[in-house]
Design a protein around this motif. Sequence first.
Motif, PDB file in Angstrom:
ATOM      1  N   CYS A 297       0.826  -1.206   0.000  1.00 28.03           N
ATOM      2  CA  CYS A 297       0.000   0.000   0.000  1.00 28.03           C
ATOM      3  C   CYS A 297       0.863   1.260   0.000  1.00 28.03           C
ATOM      4  N   VAL A 298       1.970   1.175   0.705  1.00 27.15           N
ATOM      5  CA  VAL A 298       2.916   2.286   0.754  1.00 27.15           C
ATOM      6  C   VAL A 298       4.223   1.732   0.226  1.00 27.15           C
ATOM      7  N   SER A 299       4.742   2.326  -0.835  1.00 33.78           N
ATOM      8  CA  SER A 299       5.957   1.823  -1.455  1.00 33.78           C
ATOM      9  C   SER A 299       6.880   2.982  -1.791  1.00 33.78           C
ATOM     10  N   PRO A 300       8.137   2.678  -2.128  1.00 33.58           N
ATOM     11  CA  PRO A 300       9.068   3.753  -2.509  1.00 33.58           C
ATOM     12  C   PRO A 300       8.553   4.574  -3.693  1.00 33.58           C
ATOM     13  N   GLY A 301       7.739   3.959  -4.546  1.00 30.25           N
ATOM     14  CA  GLY A 301       7.206   4.648  -5.710  1.00 30.25           C
ATOM     15  C   GLY A 301       6.026   5.551  -5.386  1.00 30.25           C
TER      16      GLY A 301
ATOM     17  N   CYS B  62      -9.393   2.223   2.308  1.00 34.91           N
ATOM     18  CA  CYS B  62      -9.225   0.899   1.735  1.00 34.91           C
ATOM     19  C   CYS B  62      -9.689  -0.200   2.690  1.00 34.91           C
ATOM     20  N   LYS B  63     -10.658  -0.959   2.287  1.00 34.17           N
ATOM     21  CA  LYS B  63     -11.152  -2.078   3.089  1.00 34.17           C
ATOM     22  C   LYS B  63     -10.288  -3.322   2.887  1.00 34.17           C
ATOM     23  N   LEU B  64      -9.617  -3.411   1.729  1.00 35.25           N
ATOM     24  CA  LEU B  64      -8.758  -4.560   1.462  1.00 35.25           C
ATOM     25  C   LEU B  64      -7.584  -4.594   2.434  1.00 35.25           C
TER      26      LEU B  64
ATOM     27  N   ALA C 182      -4.857  -7.320   6.912  1.00 38.01           N
ATOM     28  CA  ALA C 182      -4.273  -7.254   8.257  1.00 38.01           C
ATOM     29  C   ALA C 182      -4.983  -8.229   9.191  1.00 38.01           C
ATOM     30  N   ARG C 183      -6.305  -8.310   9.090  1.00 44.10           N
ATOM     31  CA  ARG C 183      -7.059  -9.270   9.921  1.00 44.10           C
ATOM     32  C   ARG C 183      -6.693 -10.709   9.547  1.00 44.10           C
ATOM     33  N   ALA C 184      -6.524 -10.978   8.262  1.00 45.25           N
ATOM     34  CA  ALA C 184      -6.157 -12.331   7.813  1.00 45.25           C
ATOM     35  C   ALA C 184      -4.777 -12.713   8.335  1.00 45.25           C
ATOM     36  N   ARG C 185      -3.833 -11.760   8.305  1.00 45.06           N
ATOM     37  CA  ARG C 185      -2.496 -12.040   8.823  1.00 45.06           C
ATOM     38  C   ARG C 185      -2.554 -12.351  10.314  1.00 45.06           C
TER      39      ARG C 185
END
Length: 157
Positions: free
Chosen positions: A92-96, A105-107, A112-115
């Motif tokens: 979701c957050v990347s160097p780009g 974002c619900k995904l 995070a819940r799945a992890r």
Amino acid sequence: MKINAFADVSLRALMVLAAAPGATLLTTQNIADAVATPYNHVSKAMAKLRALGLIDVERGRSGGSRLSAAGRLVTVGQVLRALNTRTDAADCVSPGGTCPLISECKLRAALARAREAFYRELDEIVVAELPGSTQMAPVFQMIGLRPGLQAEAIPAP
């Protein structure tokens, strides 16, 4: 879910140490050989496991590592949480840049819940209870340790 290579090596090192009887010390080289992983990778994992308080290390000629009291009780879920270097399950957050959908974002929340559900399932499994003696006997033999874990004298050529 997939664990990273560092966590995999760390868990395998803990399993080898867990299979060693009480006061037995294993060198990092012994562990590297036992898990078929380069010494440098295992050395980094051992340093992290020591920093987490999961192993005790004795230095010197007859030194080595063994599980600490905490290491005998730690679960797979706890180890993976401690070694997880990613803060997001997705990029979701990347160097780009940041994903333009991140604000609501619900995904991201679902991942995070799945992890966490993955970790919770592994919280039931104590690392020290994983290795069996029949599983570990050939491993210890391969690295030159007899069943009683006394180093065998290697005959001179």
